[in-house]
Scaffold this motif. Structure first.
Motif, PDB file in Angstrom:
ATOM      1  N   SER A  21       0.838  -1.266   0.053  1.00  0.00           N
ATOM      2  CA  SER A  21      -0.056  -0.057  -0.166  1.00  0.00           C
ATOM      3  C   SER A  21       0.984   1.177   0.075  1.00  0.00           C
ATOM      4  O   SER A  21       1.905   1.198   0.661  1.00  0.00           O
ATOM      5  CB  SER A  21      -0.921  -0.009   1.338  1.00  0.00           C
ATOM      6  OG  SER A  21      -1.709  -1.115   1.321  1.00  0.00           O
ATOM      7  N   ALA A  23       0.258   5.207   0.800  1.00  0.00           N
ATOM      8  CA  ALA A  23      -0.788   6.204   1.482  1.00  0.00           C
ATOM      9  C   ALA A  23      -0.227   7.539   1.022  1.00  0.00           C
ATOM     10  O   ALA A  23       1.037   7.807   1.328  1.00  0.00           O
ATOM     11  CB  ALA A  23      -1.124   6.192   2.877  1.00  0.00           C
ATOM     12  N   SER A  25      -0.657  11.999   1.038  1.00  0.00           N
ATOM     13  CA  SER A  25      -0.960  13.224   1.873  1.00  0.00           C
ATOM     14  C   SER A  25      -0.390  14.277   1.175  1.00  0.00           C
ATOM     15  O   SER A  25       0.679  14.153   0.554  1.00  0.00           O
ATOM     16  CB  SER A  25      -0.749  13.032   3.292  1.00  0.00           C
ATOM     17  OG  SER A  25       0.569  13.158   3.423  1.00  0.00           O
ATOM     18  N   ARG A  71      -5.932   1.765  -7.348  1.00  0.00           N
ATOM     19  CA  ARG A  71      -5.868   3.251  -6.444  1.00  0.00           C
ATOM     20  C   ARG A  71      -7.350   3.112  -5.960  1.00  0.00           C
ATOM     21  O   ARG A  71      -8.222   2.737  -6.730  1.00  0.00           O
ATOM     22  CB  ARG A  71      -5.414   4.262  -7.362  1.00  0.00           C
ATOM     23  CG  ARG A  71      -6.330   4.931  -8.565  1.00  0.00           C
ATOM     24  CD  ARG A  71      -5.687   5.894  -9.327  1.00  0.00           C
ATOM     25  NE  ARG A  71      -5.162   7.231  -8.470  1.00  0.00           N
ATOM     26  CZ  ARG A  71      -4.435   7.879  -8.874  1.00  0.00           C
ATOM     27  NH1 ARG A  71      -3.861   7.756 -10.112  1.00  0.00           N
ATOM     28  NH2 ARG A  71      -4.262   8.950  -8.209  1.00  0.00           N
ATOM     29  N   ASP A  72      -7.348   3.885  -4.764  1.00  0.00           N
ATOM     30  CA  ASP A  72      -8.776   4.147  -4.093  1.00  0.00           C
ATOM     31  C   ASP A  72      -8.540   5.688  -3.916  1.00  0.00           C
ATOM     32  O   ASP A  72      -7.773   6.093  -2.849  1.00  0.00           O
ATOM     33  CB  ASP A  72      -8.805   3.579  -2.837  1.00  0.00           C
ATOM     34  CG  ASP A  72     -10.216   4.017  -2.218  1.00  0.00           C
ATOM     35  OD1 ASP A  72     -10.810   4.854  -2.352  1.00  0.00           O
ATOM     36  OD2 ASP A  72     -10.844   2.731  -1.759  1.00  0.00           O
ATOM     37  N   ASN A  73      -9.034   6.599  -4.560  1.00  0.00           N
ATOM     38  CA  ASN A  73      -8.872   7.922  -4.464  1.00  0.00           C
ATOM     39  C   ASN A  73      -9.377   8.481  -3.139  1.00  0.00           C
ATOM     40  O   ASN A  73      -8.970   9.413  -2.681  1.00  0.00           O
ATOM     41  CB  ASN A  73      -9.451   8.941  -5.665  1.00  0.00           C
ATOM     42  CG  ASN A  73      -8.435   8.620  -6.952  1.00  0.00           C
ATOM     43  OD1 ASN A  73      -7.504   8.418  -7.044  1.00  0.00           O
ATOM     44  ND2 ASN A  73      -9.108   8.847  -8.169  1.00  0.00           N
ATOM     45  N   ALA A  74     -10.603   7.783  -3.031  1.00  0.00           N
ATOM     46  CA  ALA A  74     -11.119   8.237  -1.724  1.00  0.00           C
ATOM     47  C   ALA A  74     -10.376   8.149  -0.486  1.00  0.00           C
ATOM     48  O   ALA A  74     -10.591   8.664   0.666  1.00  0.00           O
ATOM     49  CB  ALA A  74     -12.851   7.565  -1.411  1.00  0.00           C
ATOM     50  N   LYS A  75      -9.619   7.267  -0.479  1.00  0.00           N
ATOM     51  CA  LYS A  75      -8.452   6.640   0.794  1.00  0.00           C
ATOM     52  C   LYS A  75      -6.996   7.342   0.299  1.00  0.00           C
ATOM     53  O   LYS A  75      -6.271   7.081   1.119  1.00  0.00           O
ATOM     54  CB  LYS A  75      -8.405   5.181   0.729  1.00  0.00           C
ATOM     55  CG  LYS A  75      -9.720   4.613   1.377  1.00  0.00           C
ATOM     56  CD  LYS A  75      -9.706   3.285   1.620  1.00  0.00           C
ATOM     57  CE  LYS A  75     -10.888   2.507   2.202  1.00  0.00           C
ATOM     58  NZ  LYS A  75     -10.805   0.955   2.496  1.00  0.00           N
ATOM     59  N   ASN A  76      -6.922   7.988  -0.814  1.00  0.00           N
ATOM     60  CA  ASN A  76      -5.637   8.548  -1.195  1.00  0.00           C
ATOM     61  C   ASN A  76      -4.516   7.588  -1.318  1.00  0.00           C
ATOM     62  O   ASN A  76      -3.506   7.609  -0.632  1.00  0.00           O
ATOM     63  CB  ASN A  76      -5.283   9.673  -0.297  1.00  0.00           C
ATOM     64  CG  ASN A  76      -5.933  11.064  -0.475  1.00  0.00           C
ATOM     65  OD1 ASN A  76      -6.710  10.919  -1.328  1.00  0.00           O
ATOM     66  ND2 ASN A  76      -5.880  12.069   0.151  1.00  0.00           N
ATOM     67  N   THR A  77      -4.894   6.253  -1.573  1.00  0.00           N
ATOM     68  CA  THR A  77      -4.021   5.089  -1.658  1.00  0.00           C
ATOM     69  C   THR A  77      -3.760   4.353  -2.964  1.00  0.00           C
ATOM     70  O   THR A  77      -4.855   4.061  -3.518  1.00  0.00           O
ATOM     71  CB  THR A  77      -4.545   4.128  -0.504  1.00  0.00           C
ATOM     72  OG1 THR A  77      -4.503   4.748   0.769  1.00  0.00           O
ATOM     73  CG2 THR A  77      -3.687   3.016  -0.244  1.00  0.00           C
ATOM     74  N   TYR A  79      -2.436   0.810  -4.470  1.00  0.00           N
ATOM     75  CA  TYR A  79      -1.979  -0.533  -4.117  1.00  0.00           C
ATOM     76  C   TYR A  79      -1.137  -1.236  -5.184  1.00  0.00           C
ATOM     77  O   TYR A  79      -1.171  -1.116  -6.383  1.00  0.00           O
ATOM     78  CB  TYR A  79      -3.199  -1.400  -3.816  1.00  0.00           C
ATOM     79  CG  TYR A  79      -4.126  -0.823  -2.757  1.00  0.00           C
ATOM     80  CD1 TYR A  79      -5.177  -0.004  -3.100  1.00  0.00           C
ATOM     81  CD2 TYR A  79      -3.863  -0.984  -1.219  1.00  0.00           C
ATOM     82  CE1 TYR A  79      -6.090   0.468  -2.186  1.00  0.00           C
ATOM     83  CE2 TYR A  79      -4.615  -0.451  -0.341  1.00  0.00           C
ATOM     84  CZ  TYR A  79      -5.730   0.345  -0.771  1.00  0.00           C
ATOM     85  OH  TYR A  79      -6.547   0.971   0.200  1.00  0.00           O
TER      86      TYR A  79
END
Length: 122
Positions: A21, A23, A25, A71-77, A79
């Protein structure tokens, strides 16, 4: 600025799986193409794969069919799912962010994480 932190590395036997993962910010994550690179001792940093802002994904040939980027844009992550791991996949894995369209070289990425170690035993 975008800060990136990788996690999920470890020691696994050949044929096993790991999910890395990354992450993010800082600035709007969804505006950046994200890539995964790896670097083994004594070798150059190698492009593994990337995911564009559009969601299009591309991989280097050696990992096609084994690795999956999402990618999960809602989680800013972002994989990196790694299956059927081989000893030659052993490396320090980095995620990186770019504001270019289809970046594939380290020079095309602006932001980098510190890396997470993946070791595959035979």
């Amino acid at each position: 600025q975008v800060q990136l932190v990788e996690s999920g590395g470890g020691l696994v036997q050949a044929g096993g799986s790991l999910r890395l993962s990354c992450a993010a910010s800082g600035r709007t994550f969804s505006n950046y193409a994200m890539g995964w690179f790896r670097q083994a001792p004594g070798k150059e940093r190698e492009f593994v794969g990337g995911i564009r802002v559009s969601g299009a994904i591309y991989y280097t040939d050696s990992v096609k069919g084994r690795f999956t980027i999402s990618r999960d844009n809602a989680k800013n992550t972002v994989y990196l799912q790694m299956n059927s791991l081989k000893p030659e996949d052993t490396a320090l894995y980095f995620c990186a962010g770019s504001d270019l369209w289809i970046p594939t070289t380290p020079q095309q990425y602006k932001y980098w994480g510190q890396g997470t170690q993946v070791t595959v035993s035979s």
